[in-house]
Design an enzyme around this catalytic site. Structure first.
Site, PDB file in Angstrom:
ATOM      1  N   ARG A  20     -10.546   0.075   8.314  1.00  0.00           N
ATOM      2  CA  ARG A  20     -10.030  -1.090   8.585  1.00  0.00           C
ATOM      3  C   ARG A  20     -10.978  -2.007   9.155  1.00  0.00           C
ATOM      4  NH1 ARG A  20      -4.075  -0.193   8.516  1.00  0.00           N
ATOM      5  NH2 ARG A  20      -3.090  -2.092   8.860  1.00  0.00           N
ATOM      6  N   LYS A  70       0.794  -1.247   0.003  1.00  0.00           N
ATOM      7  CA  LYS A  70      -0.045  -0.072  -0.117  1.00  0.00           C
ATOM      8  C   LYS A  70       0.806   1.057   0.043  1.00  0.00           C
ATOM      9  CE  LYS A  70      -2.217  -1.145   3.881  1.00  0.00           C
ATOM     10  NZ  LYS A  70      -1.408  -2.437   4.156  1.00  0.00           N
TER      11      LYS A  70
END
Ligand code: G5P
Ligand code: MG
Length: 226
Positions: free
Chosen positions: A93, A19
């Protein structure tokens, strides 16, 4: 350059899926601000803020920090960059975090890096980071020009406390149980775009082409600008 739209994107993927690495390439190619929740937390730990001190043990043990704390922190950071298009890395998340984000912003697209867990474990033990900037290196994949030193500032690099094999396993478990449902959340909204592979250099051209299509030529950075 005047931007035509305020593009809101998220990059998702398991710990170590790339990421940060892909975000850096996106940031260099497009007019986007990049905000990483992990970098924000690590900056708080480094500055010994109250939140940083409270969150340190959670992070070092490979657990997610509480939803309400990280949500407040990230929404506050987003306010500082809300005049720009942005790319959010590491947040949301959990489904609760995704719902809270939805209340504040419209998400245009979610780039999901689907990298097998076996590939990830090898990568993280050889990762080195420049904590102040979040720049990421790897002793085999993208080593610094001078071993142990950041390419831009020349400052020493360090290894993350949560990159030990034992903690990486815990982070992968947290991803599977708490973060994978977020993929389904965005899939059902029709904004999830998944890129599968084991090498960032092979995944990147597809991400670049996809974002070019989404953003149009107006958001490309001029060649050579950083
Ligand atoms: P972070 O900081 O968000 P993670 O676990 O999501 O941490 P991480 O570890 O930062 O993700 P990444 O950004 O996906 O990984 O990957 P990266 O750094 O770009 O690449 C990993 C390594 O692989 C690097 O060394 C890179 O050079 C190398 N690499 C890249 N591509 C390749 C390749 O093709 N080949 C090879 N060989 N190498 C490659 O979150 C940290 C903690 O903060 C808390 C949690 O405790 C979390 O564990 N946290 C939150 N808690 C609750 N809610 C949230 N929203 C939270 N956000 C953070
Ligand atoms: Mg990262």
């Amino acid at each position: 350059m005047v931007l035509r739209v305020l593009f809101r994107a998220i990059i998702m993927g398991p710990p170590g899926s790339g990421k940060g690495t892909v975000s850096d390439r996106i940031r260099k190619s497009f007019e986007l601000k990049h905000l990483s929740s992990g970098d924000v937390l690590r900056a708080n730990i480094k500055a010994k803020t109250e939140i940083g001190l409270l969150m340190k043990s959670c992070i070092d043990q490979g657990q997610l920090v509480p939803d309400d704390i990280i949500t407040r922190l990230i929404l506050l950071e987003l306010r500082n960059i809300e005049q720009s298009p942005w790319l959010l890395d590491g947040f949301p998340r959990t489904v609760r975090q995704a719902e809270a984000l939805d209340e504040a912003y419209n998400i245009d697209t979610v780039v999901n890096l689907n990298v097998p867990f076996e590939t990830i474990k090898e990568r993280l033990t050889s990762r080195w980071v420049h904590l102040p900037s979040g720049r990421v290196y790897n002793t085999s994949f993208n080593p610094p020009k001078i071993p142990g030193l950041d390419d831009v500032t020349g400052e020493p690099l360090s290894q993350r406390n949560d990159d030990t094999p034992e903690t990486v396993s815990k982070r992968l478990h947290a991803y599977k149980t708490q973060t994978e449902p977020v993929l389904e959340y965005y899939r059902s909204k029709g904004v999830l775009e998944t890129f599968t592979g084991t090498e960032t250099n092979k995944i990147w051209p597809h991400v670049h082409a996809f974002l070019s299509g989404k953003l149009g030529s107006g958001n490309h950075k001029a060649a050579g600008s950083v």
